[in-house]
Scaffold this motif. Structure first.
Motif, PDB file in Angstrom:
ATOM      1  N   ALA A 109       0.824  -1.216   0.000  1.00  0.00           N
ATOM      2  CA  ALA A 109       0.000   0.000   0.000  1.00  0.00           C
ATOM      3  C   ALA A 109       0.856   1.264   0.000  1.00  0.00           C
ATOM      4  O   ALA A 109       0.419   2.313  -0.495  1.00  0.00           O
ATOM      5  CB  ALA A 109      -0.937  -0.003   1.211  1.00  0.00           C
ATOM      6  N   CYS A 110       2.061   1.168   0.572  1.00  0.00           N
ATOM      7  CA  CYS A 110       2.949   2.337   0.581  1.00  0.00           C
ATOM      8  C   CYS A 110       4.069   2.198  -0.447  1.00  0.00           C
ATOM      9  O   CYS A 110       5.176   2.740  -0.269  1.00  0.00           O
ATOM     10  CB  CYS A 110       3.501   2.589   1.980  1.00  0.00           C
ATOM     11  N   SER A 111       3.784   1.400  -1.486  1.00  0.00           N
ATOM     12  CA  SER A 111       4.690   1.275  -2.642  1.00  0.00           C
ATOM     13  C   SER A 111       6.080   0.785  -2.268  1.00  0.00           C
ATOM     14  O   SER A 111       7.099   1.267  -2.795  1.00  0.00           O
ATOM     15  CB  SER A 111       4.784   2.620  -3.382  1.00  0.00           C
ATOM     16  N   GLY A 112       6.141  -0.162  -1.330  1.00  0.00           N
ATOM     17  CA  GLY A 112       7.410  -0.781  -0.967  1.00  0.00           C
ATOM     18  C   GLY A 112       8.304   0.047  -0.078  1.00  0.00           C
ATOM     19  O   GLY A 112       9.500  -0.257   0.081  1.00  0.00           O
ATOM     20  N   ALA A 113       7.740   1.078   0.554  1.00  0.00           N
ATOM     21  CA  ALA A 113       8.557   1.953   1.408  1.00  0.00           C
ATOM     22  C   ALA A 113       9.130   1.196   2.599  1.00  0.00           C
ATOM     23  O   ALA A 113      10.258   1.470   3.043  1.00  0.00           O
ATOM     24  CB  ALA A 113       7.717   3.137   1.884  1.00  0.00           C
ATOM     25  N   ILE A 114       8.373   0.243   3.122  1.00  0.00           N
ATOM     26  CA  ILE A 114       8.863  -0.527   4.279  1.00  0.00           C
ATOM     27  C   ILE A 114      10.009  -1.439   3.853  1.00  0.00           C
ATOM     28  O   ILE A 114      11.038  -1.532   4.537  1.00  0.00           O
ATOM     29  CB  ILE A 114       7.704  -1.325   4.915  1.00  0.00           C
ATOM     30  N   SER A 115       9.849  -2.109   2.729  1.00  0.00           N
ATOM     31  CA  SER A 115      10.941  -2.961   2.220  1.00  0.00           C
ATOM     32  C   SER A 115      12.212  -2.147   1.998  1.00  0.00           C
ATOM     33  O   SER A 115      13.321  -2.608   2.286  1.00  0.00           O
ATOM     34  CB  SER A 115      10.523  -3.622   0.906  1.00  0.00           C
ATOM     35  N   ALA A 116      12.038  -0.925   1.490  1.00  0.00           N
ATOM     36  CA  ALA A 116      13.201  -0.059   1.244  1.00  0.00           C
ATOM     37  C   ALA A 116      13.904   0.283   2.552  1.00  0.00           C
ATOM     38  O   ALA A 116      15.146   0.295   2.626  1.00  0.00           O
ATOM     39  CB  ALA A 116      12.751   1.214   0.530  1.00  0.00           C
ATOM     40  N   LEU A 117      13.111   0.557   3.599  1.00  0.00           N
ATOM     41  CA  LEU A 117      13.702   0.843   4.914  1.00  0.00           C
ATOM     42  C   LEU A 117      14.494  -0.352   5.422  1.00  0.00           C
ATOM     43  O   LEU A 117      15.599  -0.213   5.957  1.00  0.00           O
ATOM     44  CB  LEU A 117      12.598   1.189   5.917  1.00  0.00           C
ATOM     45  N   LEU A 118      13.917  -1.539   5.269  1.00  0.00           N
ATOM     46  CA  LEU A 118      14.577  -2.740   5.763  1.00  0.00           C
ATOM     47  C   LEU A 118      15.871  -3.038   4.999  1.00  0.00           C
ATOM     48  O   LEU A 118      16.854  -3.498   5.581  1.00  0.00           O
ATOM     49  CB  LEU A 118      13.618  -3.934   5.669  1.00  0.00           C
ATOM     50  N   LYS A 119      15.875  -2.752   3.701  1.00  0.00           N
ATOM     51  CA  LYS A 119      17.082  -3.008   2.902  1.00  0.00           C
ATOM     52  C   LYS A 119      18.251  -2.129   3.327  1.00  0.00           C
ATOM     53  O   LYS A 119      19.413  -2.475   3.110  1.00  0.00           O
ATOM     54  CB  LYS A 119      16.767  -2.791   1.419  1.00  0.00           C
ATOM     55  N   ARG A 120      17.948  -0.988   3.922  1.00  0.00           N
ATOM     56  CA  ARG A 120      19.026  -0.111   4.416  1.00  0.00           C
ATOM     57  C   ARG A 120      19.727  -0.704   5.639  1.00  0.00           C
ATOM     58  O   ARG A 120      20.784  -0.215   6.046  1.00  0.00           O
ATOM     59  CB  ARG A 120      18.453   1.248   4.795  1.00  0.00           C
ATOM     60  N   GLY A 121      19.105  -1.710   6.248  1.00  0.00           N
ATOM     61  CA  GLY A 121      19.724  -2.366   7.405  1.00  0.00           C
ATOM     62  C   GLY A 121      19.391  -1.747   8.739  1.00  0.00           C
ATOM     63  O   GLY A 121      20.041  -2.050   9.745  1.00  0.00           O
ATOM     64  N   ASP A 122      18.347  -0.885   8.793  1.00  0.00           N
ATOM     65  CA  ASP A 122      18.000  -0.234  10.063  1.00  0.00           C
ATOM     66  C   ASP A 122      17.325  -1.189  11.048  1.00  0.00           C
ATOM     67  O   ASP A 122      17.301  -0.937  12.247  1.00  0.00           O
ATOM     68  CB  ASP A 122      17.068   0.961   9.805  1.00  0.00           C
ATOM     69  N   LEU A 123      16.741  -2.265  10.550  1.00  0.00           N
ATOM     70  CA  LEU A 123      16.055  -3.236  11.405  1.00  0.00           C
ATOM     71  C   LEU A 123      16.287  -4.627  10.863  1.00  0.00           C
ATOM     72  O   LEU A 123      15.985  -4.906   9.690  1.00  0.00           O
ATOM     73  CB  LEU A 123      14.546  -2.936  11.451  1.00  0.00           C
ATOM     74  N   ALA A 124      16.837  -5.505  11.699  1.00  0.00           N
ATOM     75  CA  ALA A 124      17.124  -6.869  11.263  1.00  0.00           C
ATOM     76  C   ALA A 124      15.978  -7.823  11.561  1.00  0.00           C
ATOM     77  O   ALA A 124      15.962  -8.954  11.060  1.00  0.00           O
ATOM     78  CB  ALA A 124      18.398  -7.376  11.949  1.00  0.00           C
TER      79      ALA A 124
END
Length: 496
Positions: free
Chosen positions: A38-53
């Motif tokens: 729904a947010c166009s993959g914004a959460i996946s993008a955050l996770l790929k940065r490594g901020d949350l494992a």
């Protein structure tokens, strides 16, 4: 805090904070994936940065994600296990709650329906979530000049599948009643002993009865206890300026012909040990020696909120154990309400003395079952620590029901034996029974003592010396246990 259940797609809900889970390895479940889409993959993008494992209890707060009606999204790590344990779920919820408490939003949505918890369905999982959140909101600042700042979070919505909505609503209702009972128990336990004495507890009982038409209260004073022959009970209180009270609370939620369940609570509002005086270090915590009675109060409060269709009698054995010229001495012999004589070898084994007469008094109610709850022995802390309550009794079915209730409520107990060999440790050359059985198996011999006064009904004894409060430091305080266990036992009997 208000808890609601709602069956709707989380990504469409307008809220200050939307909470979703992320598994270790940055794995998203079905619900979290729908939010991410729904947010166009914004959460996946955050996770790929490594901020949350995604490790258990990790959190990450994201603001203003386009495509969502939520102002913020709180990501909380659920770890690597496909199914969480109860303890893991509590850690996850505790971590999320710690963040939510510090935010400015007045509401939040928990979208955690994808989380699997070992041995728990939607009802059981919701119970744990709501109890953890409500208990985490507890504060006791009555005697602080600087009160805690009011928290913005007032409403929490539990997102769930449509098929689970009724179970989630029922679980939230039960959990809120149990949490209210735990808070009541904590408040009483945390009060200072100069305020919370037997007469104060009697007034609390009268206050409850005034608020509920199907609850009656009777308070037995010294004169009445003497008429009843409660020599063991009175012996404990005779060294104190505070008069003893046996408080009788009678809740009629079932049919008049239904036999009641009886809860008996040890209510020693302060325990110096009497003439067998305790060490000074840590004696302040002996205000918690009334937590058995407090937990009965809390369980009754939960029952009243839920209006369970059962009959329940609560007997609170309240006294203060103090040294003075009038206090009971080691070597004294007293006659209990049952007619059995007791040689008092140690005045610090006083809880069993108030309980034995109260257990005898319970006979008049012709109960289905009697459960006594007491901070009875330090030996129980040695045996089981602070995580598990000790359990003994004379009826296997009742014991199994309580063990099952404790497992279901995540408020566990462990059965200890009451073999006849232990009874021999209580032999006295001068009386029918001694009030202590020596240094070996102290928790068990205390249970053996009580068993002598509980032969006319099904009986169980919960020793909560290790579970009723947390000792020392900034975290010191009453826990509210075993209100969840006791309430679950009564829920199971009522099928509510």
């Amino acid at each position: 805090m208000e808890f609601l259940a709602k069956s709707a797609r989380p990504e469409t809900l307008k809220t200050a904070t939307l909470v979703i889970a992320v598994g270790e390895g940055r794995k998203l479940g079905e619900t979290a994936t729908a939010v991410d889409n729904a947010c166009s993959g914004a959460i996946s993008a955050l996770l790929k940065r490594g901020d949350l494992a995604g490790k258990l209890g990790q959190t990450l707060l994201a603001h203003n994600l386009a495509g969502l009606k939520a102002e913020r999204v709180l990501l909380v790590g659920s770890g690597k296990d496909a199914e969480l344990s109860d303890r893991q779920l509590r850690k996850l919820i505790g971590a999320a709650h710690a963040v939510l408490k510090g935010l400015g939003g007045g509401d939040a949505v928990l979208a955690l329906q994808d989380l699997a918890v070992k041995g728990r369905d939607a009802y059981g999982k919701t119970r744990l979530i709501v109890e953890t959140l409500a208990d985490g909101d507890y504060q006791f600042d009555r005697f602080k000049s600087q009160k805690a700042e009011p928290r913005a979070l007032k409403k929490l919505t539990l997102s769930c599948d449509k098929a689970d909505l009724a179970d989630v609503e029922r679980a939230a209702r039960h959990a809120q009643a149990i949490a209210a009972g735990m808070a009541f128990t904590k408040d009483l336990g945390n009060l200072p002993p100069n305020l919370c004495h037997p007469s104060y507890l009697a007034e609390e009982a009268r206050g409850l009865a005034k608020a509920h038409k199907n609850l009656k209260v009777e308070v037995l004073d010294e004169k009445k206890l003497k008429e009843l022959g409660a020599g063991a009970f009175l012996a404990v209180a005779q060294g104190s300026e505070q008069p003893p009270r046996m408080i009788v609370l009678n809740y009629q939620g079932g049919k008049k012909t239904d036999k009641p369940f009886v809860l008996v609570g040890k209510g020693i509002t302060f325990d110096t040990g009497g003439i067998s005086i305790k060490p000074a270090a840590g004696m302040d915590e002996m205000k918690y020696d009334m937590c058995g009675a407090a937990s009965v109060f809390g369980t009754l409060k939960a029952v009243l909120e839920l209006q369970l269709p059962i009959n329940l009698v609560c007997l609170l054995a309240c006294a203060e154990n103090m040294p003075s010229g009038r206090a009971t001495r080691p070597g004294d012999i007293v006659t209990s309400m049952s007619g059995q004589t007791v040689e008092i070898l140690n005045t610090d084994a006083e809880g069993r003395l108030v309980l034995c007469d109260t257990l005898t008094y319970a006979e008049r109610f012709k109960p289905q079952a009697v459960i006594d709850i007491a901070t009875l022995t330090g030996a129980c802390i040695v045996a089981l620590g602070g995580n598990t309550s000790g359990l003994m009794g004379n009826d296997d079915e009742l014991i199994q029901q309580l063990l099952a209730a404790g497992q279901s409520a995540d408020d566990r107990a462990w059965q200890l034996p009451l073999f006849d060999e232990y009874q021999e440790q209580l032999d006295s050359p001068f009386a029918d029974i001694a009030n202590i059985g020596g240094p070996k198996a102290g928790t068990i011999t205390a249970g053996c003592f009580l068993s002598r006064f509980a032969k006319k009904y099904h009986w169980a004894h919960l020793d909560i010396a290790g579970t009723a409060w947390i000792s020392g430091g900034k975290e010191k305080g009453a826990t509210g246990r075993p209100v969840p266990l006791l309430t679950q036992y009564l829920l199971d009997r009522s099928q509510a």
